[in-house]
Write a protein that holds these residues in place. Structure first.
Motif, PDB file in Angstrom:
ATOM      1  N   ALA B 150       0.839  -1.203   0.000  1.00  0.00           N
ATOM      2  CA  ALA B 150       0.000   0.000   0.000  1.00  0.00           C
ATOM      3  C   ALA B 150       0.873   1.252   0.000  1.00  0.00           C
ATOM      4  O   ALA B 150       0.563   2.245  -0.668  1.00  0.00           O
ATOM      5  N   LEU B 151       1.985   1.208   0.745  1.00  0.00           N
ATOM      6  CA  LEU B 151       2.884   2.359   0.782  1.00  0.00           C
ATOM      7  C   LEU B 151       3.480   2.617  -0.600  1.00  0.00           C
ATOM      8  O   LEU B 151       3.568   3.765  -1.049  1.00  0.00           O
ATOM      9  N   VAL B 152       3.868   1.532  -1.287  1.00  0.00           N
ATOM     10  CA  VAL B 152       4.435   1.682  -2.626  1.00  0.00           C
ATOM     11  C   VAL B 152       3.430   2.382  -3.545  1.00  0.00           C
ATOM     12  O   VAL B 152       3.770   3.342  -4.240  1.00  0.00           O
ATOM     13  N   SER B 153       2.171   1.937  -3.519  1.00  0.00           N
ATOM     14  CA  SER B 153       1.157   2.581  -4.357  1.00  0.00           C
ATOM     15  C   SER B 153       1.028   4.053  -4.012  1.00  0.00           C
ATOM     16  O   SER B 153       0.899   4.908  -4.891  1.00  0.00           O
ATOM     17  N   GLN B 154       1.068   4.340  -2.700  1.00  0.00           N
ATOM     18  CA  GLN B 154       0.921   5.721  -2.261  1.00  0.00           C
ATOM     19  C   GLN B 154       2.072   6.584  -2.767  1.00  0.00           C
ATOM     20  O   GLN B 154       1.872   7.706  -3.235  1.00  0.00           O
ATOM     21  N   PHE B 155       3.291   6.053  -2.709  1.00  0.00           N
ATOM     22  CA  PHE B 155       4.438   6.828  -3.166  1.00  0.00           C
ATOM     23  C   PHE B 155       4.382   7.045  -4.678  1.00  0.00           C
ATOM     24  O   PHE B 155       4.777   8.108  -5.172  1.00  0.00           O
ATOM     25  N   ILE B 156       3.881   6.046  -5.405  1.00  0.00           N
ATOM     26  CA  ILE B 156       3.759   6.225  -6.856  1.00  0.00           C
ATOM     27  C   ILE B 156       2.709   7.289  -7.154  1.00  0.00           C
ATOM     28  O   ILE B 156       2.907   8.146  -8.018  1.00  0.00           O
ATOM     29  N   LEU B 157       1.604   7.249  -6.396  1.00  0.00           N
ATOM     30  CA  LEU B 157       0.589   8.296  -6.586  1.00  0.00           C
ATOM     31  C   LEU B 157       1.189   9.666  -6.301  1.00  0.00           C
ATOM     32  O   LEU B 157       0.883  10.651  -6.976  1.00  0.00           O
ATOM     33  N   MET B 158       2.070   9.729  -5.294  1.00  0.00           N
ATOM     34  CA  MET B 158       2.698  11.006  -4.979  1.00  0.00           C
ATOM     35  C   MET B 158       3.585  11.473  -6.126  1.00  0.00           C
ATOM     36  O   MET B 158       3.587  12.638  -6.495  1.00  0.00           O
ATOM     37  N   MET B 159       4.336  10.521  -6.700  1.00  0.00           N
ATOM     38  CA  MET B 159       5.185  10.871  -7.846  1.00  0.00           C
ATOM     39  C   MET B 159       4.324  11.447  -8.963  1.00  0.00           C
ATOM     40  O   MET B 159       4.661  12.479  -9.550  1.00  0.00           O
ATOM     41  N   LEU B 160       3.185  10.796  -9.236  1.00  0.00           N
ATOM     42  CA  LEU B 160       2.311  11.297 -10.299  1.00  0.00           C
ATOM     43  C   LEU B 160       1.760  12.670  -9.921  1.00  0.00           C
ATOM     44  O   LEU B 160       1.548  13.523 -10.787  1.00  0.00           O
ATOM     45  N   ALA B 161       1.519  12.876  -8.633  1.00  0.00           N
ATOM     46  CA  ALA B 161       0.933  14.139  -8.196  1.00  0.00           C
ATOM     47  C   ALA B 161       1.908  15.307  -8.324  1.00  0.00           C
ATOM     48  O   ALA B 161       1.483  16.464  -8.355  1.00  0.00           O
ATOM     49  N   THR B 162       3.214  15.017  -8.415  1.00  0.00           N
ATOM     50  CA  THR B 162       4.146  16.130  -8.589  1.00  0.00           C
ATOM     51  C   THR B 162       3.854  16.879  -9.883  1.00  0.00           C
ATOM     52  O   THR B 162       4.314  17.994 -10.074  1.00  0.00           O
ATOM     53  N   SER B 163       3.065  16.244 -10.770  1.00  0.00           N
ATOM     54  CA  SER B 163       2.816  16.835 -12.087  1.00  0.00           C
ATOM     55  C   SER B 163       2.050  18.149 -12.016  1.00  0.00           C
ATOM     56  O   SER B 163       1.976  18.863 -13.011  1.00  0.00           O
ATOM     57  N   ILE B 164       1.446  18.480 -10.861  1.00  0.00           N
ATOM     58  CA  ILE B 164       0.730  19.756 -10.833  1.00  0.00           C
ATOM     59  C   ILE B 164       1.599  20.867 -10.264  1.00  0.00           C
ATOM     60  O   ILE B 164       1.161  22.008 -10.178  1.00  0.00           O
ATOM     61  N   MET B 165       2.833  20.536  -9.899  1.00  0.00           N
ATOM     62  CA  MET B 165       3.662  21.560  -9.278  1.00  0.00           C
ATOM     63  C   MET B 165       4.054  22.650 -10.276  1.00  0.00           C
ATOM     64  O   MET B 165       4.494  23.718  -9.867  1.00  0.00           O
ATOM     65  N   SER B 166       3.890  22.376 -11.578  1.00  0.00           N
ATOM     66  CA  SER B 166       4.161  23.437 -12.545  1.00  0.00           C
ATOM     67  C   SER B 166       3.184  24.596 -12.361  1.00  0.00           C
ATOM     68  O   SER B 166       3.435  25.706 -12.823  1.00  0.00           O
ATOM     69  N   GLN B 167       2.063  24.336 -11.672  1.00  0.00           N
ATOM     70  CA  GLN B 167       1.101  25.406 -11.406  1.00  0.00           C
ATOM     71  C   GLN B 167       1.701  26.490 -10.513  1.00  0.00           C
ATOM     72  O   GLN B 167       1.238  27.625 -10.520  1.00  0.00           O
ATOM     73  N   ILE B 168       2.702  26.135  -9.700  1.00  0.00           N
ATOM     74  CA  ILE B 168       3.372  27.172  -8.921  1.00  0.00           C
ATOM     75  C   ILE B 168       4.786  27.367  -9.467  1.00  0.00           C
ATOM     76  O   ILE B 168       5.715  27.657  -8.719  1.00  0.00           O
ATOM     77  N   SER B 169       4.931  27.150 -10.761  1.00  0.00           N
ATOM     78  CA  SER B 169       6.162  27.440 -11.495  1.00  0.00           C
ATOM     79  C   SER B 169       7.346  26.586 -11.092  1.00  0.00           C
ATOM     80  O   SER B 169       8.481  27.016 -11.205  1.00  0.00           O
ATOM     81  N   VAL B 170       7.085  25.370 -10.603  1.00  0.00           N
ATOM     82  CA  VAL B 170       8.160  24.390 -10.487  1.00  0.00           C
ATOM     83  C   VAL B 170       8.136  23.611 -11.798  1.00  0.00           C
ATOM     84  O   VAL B 170       7.214  22.847 -12.044  1.00  0.00           O
ATOM     85  N   GLU B 171       9.137  23.844 -12.649  1.00  0.00           N
ATOM     86  CA  GLU B 171       9.021  23.317 -14.005  1.00  0.00           C
ATOM     87  C   GLU B 171       9.439  21.861 -14.075  1.00  0.00           C
ATOM     88  O   GLU B 171      10.503  21.528 -14.592  1.00  0.00           O
ATOM     89  N   GLU B 172       8.590  20.986 -13.520  1.00  0.00           N
ATOM     90  CA  GLU B 172       8.881  19.557 -13.666  1.00  0.00           C
ATOM     91  C   GLU B 172       8.362  19.082 -15.022  1.00  0.00           C
ATOM     92  O   GLU B 172       7.972  19.903 -15.845  1.00  0.00           O
TER      93      GLU B 172
END
Lengths: 216, 227
Positions: B150-172
């Motif tokens: 379950a932790l592994v799935s959660q961390f992968i979801l977190m990795m995918l969630a980094t994709s919105i950080m460009s909204q605050i100009s973190v250019e991932e």
């Protein structure tokens, strides 16, 4: 109130309405596509099983904002006028169908094997067995995780902000740019999300407890 | 339909795309361990802490789990800016990810602590282990091992969630994709590539975390059976 006018709060509520619309579309679409995915996941056919599994892996490995972009730009190359709502709804459908399919697959598999065997002993066809024996039991198991996933759907509609869909997050963003009162506005937006999601979370938990009690 | 794909941007924007991938990986790697630590601390607080701590942790978990990450990020980033604290978009992104993952892994770890067989704790008591020893040597490793998938799935979801950080100009990666498509106007092609990169990243992260499990859970390695 707190430097933000009533009209502006109204603007947020307007955004919340579209969040609700998109969530509903995502859930309905996810159900329509997700049910066949769940059935394909448990089917004995080699191709169906592999294809649906690949689909789920695929969607679950791509961030929702990227799915939104792919759909958004993908729709436009077919020459259709791109409407952010349509693109967001398609993306939400893809996203939720993969997760719902996986959830429901688990629910169908959670029905004890003996139920299938008993159905077979009663000379039911496999379709009858599925519809009259397995499905009603699977549905009961499926209620808590499905309601729980609704929370995810509502929250994740916020990603549609990347393609410029006017939802709660988008309206909050605009308001923040206009008034520059981030604490007030984003707290208000968070409270609206919370007001939608928290009851759903509670329902999910209550259903789950009730189910566990009945099985105990 | 005669759409012609054009992936020539891969050549001309190579360094941008690579730096996007790097930033996505960096955000993920930096956030996983503090998020897990925060989650574990919260799980312990919620299970064994005093009443007020239990209440506080519950409020934190429910507040985070029932609001979208993007609102949390905006709240943190723009809110802190108004307060005069300039922490920079990257730091804001990491803090938001840690707080977010902390709440989710808290619930996961709580389930793990509760799932440890009672006999294990009784045995530890019989061996006269202190409360602290029991936690570090018995409870934490077993709980983590029990809920590791379950932790592994959660961390992968977190990795995918980094994709919105460009909204605050973190250019991932997603942010780089947006830049590239706004220059080349090949939005569909660009995001197909970005999607493929995320798929590869998710697969890689899964493999890495499984490798880490083999190293961390010695029992698993020796017996080759789950708990």
């Amino acid at each position: 109130m707190l430097g933000v006018s009533l009209d502006q709060y109204g603007f947020l509520v307007q955004g919340a309405f579209w969040t609700a619309v998109l969530s509903l579309m995502g859930f309905v679409g996810g159900t329509i596509v997700g049910l066949p995915v769940a059935l394909a996941r448990i089917s004995r056919g080699w191709f169906l099983c592999r294809a649906s599994s690949a689909y789920v892996q695929f969607v679950q490995g791509i961030p929702l904002p990227v799915i939104m972009f792919v759909v958004y730009f993908g729709v436009s190359i077919y020459g259709f006028d791109v409407n952010a709502l349509v693109a967001a709804a398609i993306a939400m459908t893809l996203y939720s169908s993969a997760y719902l399919g996986e959830i429901w697959k688990g629910c169908i598999q959670a029905v004890p094997n003996t139920q299938w065997e008993a159905g077979e002993c009663l000379a039911l066809t496999s379709l009858q067995r599925f519809i009259y024996v397995i499905l009603p039991q699977a549905l009961r198991i499926a209620v808590p995780p499905t309601v729980g996933f609704l929370v995810q759907i509502v929250k994740n509609t916020s990603y549609s902000v990347v393609i410029g869909f006017f939802d709660l997050t988008y309206s909050a963003k605009i308001l923040n740019n206009a008034t520059f009162k981030p604490f007030v506005i984003f707290t208000a937006a968070a409270l609206i999300y919370f007001a939608i999601c928290f009851p759903l979370s509670r329902y999910a938990r209550r259903f789950e407890l009730r189910l566990n009690r009945r099985n105990a | 339909m005669d759409y012609v794909f054009d992936f020539s941007f891969l050549e001309s924007f190579r360094s941008e795309i690579i730096s996007g991938v790097r930033l996505t990986i960096l955000l993920t790697v930096v956030s996983i361990l503090p998020g897990f630590a925060l989650g574990t601390a919260c799980a312990v607080g919620r299970l064994y802490g005093p009443r007020w701590l239990q209440t506080a942790v519950t409020i934190y978990i429910e507040a985070i789990r029932n609001t979208p990450l993007i609102i949390q990020v905006f709240w943190l980033f723009f809110g802190l800016a108004v307060l005069g604290a300039r922490i920079g978009p990257f730091n804001a992104a990491v803090i938001a990810l840690v707080i977010n993952t902390g709440a989710y892994s808290a619930e996961i770890m709580r389930a793990g602590f509760q799932a440890i067989p009672k006999g294990q704790l009784e045995a530890a008591n019989c061996l006269a282990m202190t409360r602290r020893q029991i936690f570090w040597n018995i409870q934490l490793p077993q709980a983590a091992e029990l809920v590791y998938p379950a932790l592994v799935s959660q961390f992968i979801l977190m990795m995918l969630a980094t994709s919105i950080m460009s909204q605050i100009s973190v250019e991932e990666l997603t942010g780089v994709g947006y830049q590239v498509q706004s220059i080349t106007f090949r939005g569909f092609d660009v995001y197909l590539v970005i999607a493929a990169l995320y798929l590869a990243l998710a697969t890689m992260l899964r493999l890495c975390l499984h490798g880490a499990a083999q190293l961390a859970f010695t029992r698993l390695r020796r017996l080759r059976t789950p708990l």
